[in-house]
Design a protein around this motif. Sequence first.
Motif, mmCIF file in Angstrom:
data_model
loop_
_atom_site.group_PDB
_atom_site.id
_atom_site.type_symbol
_atom_site.label_atom_id
_atom_site.label_comp_id
_atom_site.label_asym_id
_atom_site.label_seq_id
_atom_site.Cartn_x
_atom_site.Cartn_y
_atom_site.Cartn_z
ATOM 1 N N MET A 77 -17.802 -9.997 3.144
ATOM 2 C CA MET A 77 -16.795 -8.771 3.707
ATOM 3 C C MET A 77 -15.715 -8.572 3.174
ATOM 4 S SD MET A 77 -17.700 -5.920 5.683
ATOM 5 C CE MET A 77 -16.677 -5.091 6.800
ATOM 6 N N ASP A 78 -14.818 -9.727 3.463
ATOM 7 C CA ASP A 78 -13.452 -9.774 3.159
ATOM 8 C C ASP A 78 -13.052 -9.778 1.582
ATOM 9 O OD1 ASP A 78 -12.587 -9.831 5.898
ATOM 10 O OD2 ASP A 78 -12.196 -11.994 5.641
ATOM 11 N N GLU A 79 -14.237 -10.296 0.802
ATOM 12 C CA GLU A 79 -14.080 -10.364 -0.682
ATOM 13 C C GLU A 79 -14.196 -9.078 -1.103
ATOM 14 O OE1 GLU A 79 -16.681 -13.303 -2.966
ATOM 15 O OE2 GLU A 79 -16.102 -14.826 -1.313
ATOM 16 N N ASP A 80 -15.049 -8.146 -0.729
ATOM 17 C CA ASP A 80 -15.319 -6.667 -0.779
ATOM 18 C C ASP A 80 -14.188 -5.853 -0.544
ATOM 19 O OD1 ASP A 80 -17.849 -7.093 -1.869
ATOM 20 O OD2 ASP A 80 -18.856 -6.624 -0.221
ATOM 21 N N LEU A 81 -13.463 -6.167 0.637
ATOM 22 C CA LEU A 81 -12.213 -5.355 1.022
ATOM 23 C C LEU A 81 -11.151 -5.817 -0.193
ATOM 24 C CD1 LEU A 81 -11.933 -6.128 4.623
ATOM 25 C CD2 LEU A 81 -12.298 -3.914 3.818
ATOM 26 N N LEU A 82 -10.966 -7.010 -0.566
ATOM 27 C CA LEU A 82 -10.133 -7.370 -1.365
ATOM 28 C C LEU A 82 -10.285 -6.682 -2.913
ATOM 29 C CD1 LEU A 82 -9.198 -10.980 -0.521
ATOM 30 C CD2 LEU A 82 -7.732 -9.150 -0.184
ATOM 31 N N LYS A 83 -11.489 -6.714 -3.068
ATOM 32 C CA LYS A 83 -11.846 -6.000 -4.437
ATOM 33 C C LYS A 83 -11.464 -4.364 -4.802
ATOM 34 C CE LYS A 83 -15.675 -9.259 -5.586
ATOM 35 N NZ LYS A 83 -17.177 -9.462 -5.801
ATOM 36 N N ASN A 84 -11.875 -4.048 -3.544
ATOM 37 C CA ASN A 84 -11.796 -2.431 -3.629
ATOM 38 C C ASN A 84 -10.150 -1.987 -2.992
ATOM 39 O OD1 ASN A 84 -14.493 -2.027 -4.124
ATOM 40 N ND2 ASN A 84 -14.929 -2.201 -2.109
ATOM 41 N N ALA A 85 -9.488 -2.958 -2.620
ATOM 42 C CA ALA A 85 -8.026 -2.465 -2.084
ATOM 43 C C ALA A 85 -7.164 -2.096 -3.229
ATOM 44 C CB ALA A 85 -7.604 -3.649 -1.094
ATOM 45 N N ASP A 86 -6.338 -1.248 -3.121
ATOM 46 C CA ASP A 86 -5.364 -1.174 -4.301
ATOM 47 C C ASP A 86 -4.007 -2.033 -3.837
ATOM 48 O OD1 ASP A 86 -3.191 -0.055 -5.785
ATOM 49 O OD2 ASP A 86 -3.822 2.253 -5.338
ATOM 50 N N MET A 87 -4.007 -3.180 -4.126
ATOM 51 C CA MET A 87 -2.875 -4.229 -3.802
ATOM 52 C C MET A 87 -1.677 -3.764 -4.305
ATOM 53 S SD MET A 87 -4.884 -6.429 -2.149
ATOM 54 C CE MET A 87 -4.104 -7.883 -2.159
ATOM 55 N N GLN A 88 -1.457 -2.975 -5.402
ATOM 56 C CA GLN A 88 -0.289 -2.604 -5.845
ATOM 57 C C GLN A 88 0.310 -1.474 -4.718
ATOM 58 O OE1 GLN A 88 0.251 -1.177 -9.947
ATOM 59 N NE2 GLN A 88 2.386 -0.442 -9.430
ATOM 60 N N LYS A 89 -0.334 -0.555 -4.337
ATOM 61 C CA LYS A 89 -0.219 0.372 -3.441
ATOM 62 C C LYS A 89 0.260 -0.250 -2.027
ATOM 63 C CE LYS A 89 -1.521 4.412 -0.822
ATOM 64 N NZ LYS A 89 -2.564 5.397 -0.818
ATOM 65 N N ILE A 90 -0.459 -1.197 -1.548
ATOM 66 C CA ILE A 90 -0.224 -1.862 -0.420
ATOM 67 C C ILE A 90 0.977 -2.799 -0.759
ATOM 68 C CG2 ILE A 90 -1.120 -3.932 1.086
ATOM 69 C CD1 ILE A 90 -4.196 -2.851 0.416
ATOM 70 N N GLY A 91 1.398 -3.215 -1.445
ATOM 71 C CA GLY A 91 2.517 -4.136 -1.863
ATOM 72 C C GLY A 91 3.712 -3.395 -1.823
ATOM 73 N N GLU A 92 3.558 -1.954 -2.585
ATOM 74 C CA GLU A 92 4.735 -1.055 -2.457
ATOM 75 C C GLU A 92 5.054 -0.559 -1.315
ATOM 76 O OE1 GLU A 92 3.603 1.513 -5.548
ATOM 77 O OE2 GLU A 92 4.070 0.224 -7.259
ATOM 78 N N GLU A 93 4.078 -0.195 -0.508
ATOM 79 C CA GLU A 93 3.984 0.451 0.846
ATOM 80 C C GLU A 93 4.508 -0.306 1.841
ATOM 81 O OE1 GLU A 93 3.808 3.753 1.754
ATOM 82 O OE2 GLU A 93 3.944 4.007 -0.348
ATOM 83 N N GLY A 94 4.091 -1.806 1.857
ATOM 84 C CA GLY A 94 4.428 -2.799 2.548
ATOM 85 C C GLY A 94 6.010 -3.048 2.673
ATOM 86 N N GLU A 95 6.390 -3.185 1.147
ATOM 87 C CA GLU A 95 7.802 -3.609 1.096
ATOM 88 C C GLU A 95 8.657 -2.528 1.709
ATOM 89 O OE1 GLU A 95 9.012 -4.662 -2.851
ATOM 90 O OE2 GLU A 95 7.139 -5.563 -3.190
ATOM 91 N N LYS A 96 8.382 -1.177 1.734
ATOM 92 C CA LYS A 96 9.021 0.017 2.066
ATOM 93 C C LYS A 96 9.176 -0.075 3.485
ATOM 94 C CE LYS A 96 7.884 3.339 -1.538
ATOM 95 N NZ LYS A 96 7.065 4.695 -1.472
ATOM 96 N N ILE A 97 8.049 -0.576 4.213
ATOM 97 C CA ILE A 97 7.836 -0.407 5.618
ATOM 98 C C ILE A 97 9.029 -1.668 6.330
ATOM 99 C CG2 ILE A 97 6.465 -0.937 7.843
ATOM 100 C CD1 ILE A 97 4.092 0.467 6.244
ATOM 101 N N TYR A 98 8.639 -2.832 5.621
ATOM 102 C CA TYR A 98 9.626 -3.977 5.957
ATOM 103 C C TYR A 98 10.971 -3.677 5.644
ATOM 104 C CZ TYR A 98 11.366 -8.445 6.804
ATOM 105 O OH TYR A 98 12.066 -9.792 7.500
ATOM 106 N N ALA A 99 11.451 -3.117 4.618
ATOM 107 C CA ALA A 99 12.767 -2.682 4.550
ATOM 108 C C ALA A 99 13.342 -1.702 5.608
ATOM 109 C CB ALA A 99 13.243 -2.007 3.147
ATOM 110 N N GLU A 100 12.360 -0.957 6.042
ATOM 111 C CA GLU A 100 12.702 -0.047 7.192
ATOM 112 C C GLU A 100 12.969 -0.965 8.719
ATOM 113 O OE1 GLU A 100 9.861 2.998 7.286
ATOM 114 O OE2 GLU A 100 10.357 3.775 5.329
ATOM 115 N N ILE A 101 12.191 -1.717 8.730
ATOM 116 C CA ILE A 101 12.229 -2.424 10.054
ATOM 117 C C ILE A 101 12.808 -3.711 10.328
ATOM 118 C CG2 ILE A 101 10.156 -0.965 10.653
ATOM 119 C CD1 ILE A 101 8.272 -3.682 10.293
ATOM 120 N N LYS A 102 13.157 -4.400 9.069
ATOM 121 C CA LYS A 102 13.481 -5.723 9.285
ATOM 122 C C LYS A 102 14.674 -6.044 9.895
ATOM 123 C CE LYS A 102 16.332 -6.160 4.851
ATOM 124 N NZ LYS A 102 16.309 -7.002 3.363
ATOM 125 N N SER A 103 15.553 -5.133 10.234
ATOM 126 C CA SER A 103 16.499 -5.350 11.298
ATOM 127 C C SER A 103 16.093 -5.771 12.500
ATOM 128 C CB SER A 103 17.658 -4.212 11.083
ATOM 129 O OG SER A 103 16.989 -3.198 11.652
#
Length: 87
Positions: free
Chosen positions: A1-27
Amino acid sequence: MDEDLLKNADMQKIGEEGEKIYAEIKSKYEPQHNGRFLAIETESKDVYLADSTVEAIQMAKKDHPDKVFYVVKIGFDSVETLANYFL
């Protein structure tokens, strides 16, 4: 199940969005939680704080069982965090 999630996930989008969110909340987390980990579900922007990546992901999976998470080590940049995993 987890392997399928990783195969189908848009890792670039998750990385870009995650970086943006963290930049907003890191303080809210730096410096008092340096060295701990956040798992971020990028669509909901839900954040899970823990002492390890495994613990953070386990917490996040309780609320979002079918998602892939952006995980960051608080107080470290992503290159430094990745380098530590490969040493």
